[in-house]
Design an enzyme around this catalytic site. Structure first.
Site, PDB file in Angstrom:
ATOM      1  N   ASP A 166       0.857  -1.191   0.000  1.00 56.42           N
ATOM      2  CA  ASP A 166       0.000   0.000   0.000  1.00 56.42           C
ATOM      3  C   ASP A 166       0.893   1.241   0.000  1.00 56.42           C
ATOM      4  O   ASP A 166       1.765   1.391   0.866  1.00 56.42           O
ATOM      5  CB  ASP A 166      -0.902  -0.014   1.241  1.00 56.42           C
ATOM      6  CG  ASP A 166      -1.970   1.076   1.197  1.00 56.42           C
ATOM      7  OD1 ASP A 166      -3.155   0.746   1.397  1.00 56.42           O
ATOM      8  OD2 ASP A 166      -1.623   2.253   0.971  1.00 56.42           O
ATOM      9  N   ASP A 225      -3.884   2.400  -5.106  1.00 57.57           N
ATOM     10  CA  ASP A 225      -2.534   2.391  -4.533  1.00 57.57           C
ATOM     11  C   ASP A 225      -2.237   1.145  -3.711  1.00 57.57           C
ATOM     12  O   ASP A 225      -1.356   1.161  -2.875  1.00 57.57           O
ATOM     13  CB  ASP A 225      -2.307   3.661  -3.700  1.00 57.57           C
ATOM     14  CG  ASP A 225      -2.870   3.534  -2.301  1.00 57.57           C
ATOM     15  OD1 ASP A 225      -3.899   2.845  -2.127  1.00 57.57           O
ATOM     16  OD2 ASP A 225      -2.276   4.104  -1.375  1.00 57.57           O
ATOM     17  N   GLU A 226      -2.979   0.091  -3.927  1.00 55.90           N
ATOM     18  CA  GLU A 226      -2.669  -1.112  -3.148  1.00 55.90           C
ATOM     19  C   GLU A 226      -2.900  -2.372  -3.962  1.00 55.90           C
ATOM     20  O   GLU A 226      -3.763  -2.406  -4.846  1.00 55.90           O
ATOM     21  CB  GLU A 226      -3.496  -1.164  -1.851  1.00 55.90           C
ATOM     22  CG  GLU A 226      -4.947  -1.261  -2.099  1.00 55.90           C
ATOM     23  CD  GLU A 226      -5.800  -1.334  -0.844  1.00 55.90           C
ATOM     24  OE1 GLU A 226      -5.517  -2.171   0.030  1.00 55.90           O
ATOM     25  OE2 GLU A 226      -6.755  -0.562  -0.774  1.00 55.90           O
TER      26      GLU A 226
END
Ligand code: TTP
Ligand code: MG
Length: 395
Positions: A17, A111-112
């Protein structure tokens, strides 16, 4: 403490993340923002904070806070108008790097991502080694830090990455899961909001480990179907696989179902559930690069009678809103309605969504982008994004 499934014990799952993603991208490209409290916000004047740099968090600034409140807490806060195409470009580069480490990657949001490293053991024998290598590659390439969690399943890996932030690396091997959960306060478990937290605390549950020891049937009684999920969380059990993008095995249909918390005939509640189910199905279609023409609505009533009705759309669909319109139409056409117990929306009659995105040559990039957009739209209504505004080049 319950036992982890033997199958889980053999798995090595990573959760990656990015730290303060939007804010970090802005700090990276603008020297004046580095080391400063920064908030990325939407365009609208009454917008809120989407991403706060860790310097801003030291003042108590958080995502989803109003700008007014954020400025009150941190008068020197630097606010930057967000630029979604820029973050998507960064996201695609990050996901590209991750894909170099394992083909078994599930992009979970902009974003992960989860990586299943189980079958890459010969290449990467040490989980710590691979996590460090990923962090280094991302930092060298984009100048951004991320936090990595390693665990025997997705749940533990995600909880672990959240514990190390920022620039963290937390490894929880299967035998260490009970200890890890015992030290994890329930407010740090995602999905447990302040209300549920209060209810759990009133039952004497303080840590995630307490949740696992609490009688499962009492959790179910109190929280319905969520209770079971909470129980599993408390035991660190999660059997959901890492699903690589576009790799759901040769689907014939996608369906999502919900048992409503209380039998209801309230049209607003029912249309709310239909919207949610339709969005879930739409997302799944997009993730798999598919369009569907047949929409089916399944309803089970409080007396357990059930029906399924379907409609074929004039043109193939992948948008949740359009699927919703059709399923609501089917719902409205049902004559004799009783209170509803279960609802389901299913889409079938697929065709491939090919050549829709000239900017991207690689299908995995298209899927990753759709996924990223979906997640951002979920969280971040302030940006309006059109395909024409994207000027990204595939790596
Ligand atoms: P997150 O990973 O939840 O947050 P973050 O990366 O900013 O910070 P952290 O270090 O805690 O991971 O979300 C990723 C991006 O998604 C975030 O940078 C901005 C966007 N986002 C929104 O647009 N709205 C939101 O409410 C949240 C939580 C995130
Ligand atoms: Mg993040």
């Amino acid at each position: 403490m319950g036992k982890l499934k033997a199958r889980d014990e053999r798995k090595v799952i990573l959760h990656v993340d990015m730290d303060a993603f939007f804010a970090s991208v802005e700090q990276r490209r603008n020297n004046r923002l580095r080391g400063k409290p920064v908030a990325v916000c939407g365009k609208a004047p009454r917008t809120g904070v989407a991403s706060a740099s860790y310097e801003a968090r030291a003042f108590g600034v958080r995502a989803n806070m109003s700008l007014y409140e954020a400025r009150r807490r941190c008068p020197e806060l630097l606010c930057v108008e967000g630029d979604l195409p820029r973050y998507i470009a960064a996201s695609i580069r990050v996901m590209g790097i991750l894909r170099e480490f394992s083909p078994h990657i599930e992009v979970a949001s902009i974003d992960e991502a989860f990586l299943d490293m189980t079958r890459c053991r010969l290449l990467f024998p040490s989980p710590r080694g691979v996590a460090e290598a990923i962090k280094k590659r991302i930092f060298d390439d984009l100048g951004l830090t991320c936090s990595v969690g390693v665990g025997p399943n997705k749940l533990v890996a995600k909880l672990a990455s959240s514990q190390g932030k920022p620039d963290g690396l937390k490894i929880v091997p299967a035998p260490g899961v009970p200890h890890f959960l015992d030290n994890l306060p329930i407010d740090q478990v995602w999905g447990i909001g302040p209300k549920r937290e209060e209810a759990l605390r009133s039952l004497g549950i303080q840590s995630c480990g307490d949740l696992g020891r609490f009688p499962a049937h009492l959790l179910k009684e109190r929280f319905g179907s969520v209770g079971e999920r909470l129980h599993h969380m408390g035991l660190g059990i999660d059997e959901t696989p890492v699903i690589p993008l576009g790799r759901e095995p040769d689907p014939k249909s996608f369906g999502h179902f919900v048992t409503v918390p209380e039998d209801t005939d309230d049209p607003r509640i029912i249309s709310g559930f239909l919207l949610r189910l339709s969005e879930q199905v739409g997302r799944r279609l997009r993730r798999n690069g598919l369009l569907g023409r047949r929409i089916a609505l399944t309803v089970r009533f409080s007396d357990f009678s059930a029906l399924t009705r379907q409609k074929t759309a004039v043109y193939p669909l992948m948008s949740g809103k359009e699927i919703y319109r059709l399923s609501l139409g089917i719902w409205n056409s049902i004559g004799d309605k009783k209170p509803v117990r279960l609802l389901g929306v299913t889409v079938s009659k697929f065709q491939r969504a090919s050549n829709q995105f000239p900017l991207f040559s690689r299908p995995d990039n298209v899927a990753a982008l759709w996924e990223a957009l979906d997640r951002v739209n979920d969280k971040y209504g302030d940006f309006t994004l059109t395909w024409g505004s994207l000027h990204l080049s595939p790596r």
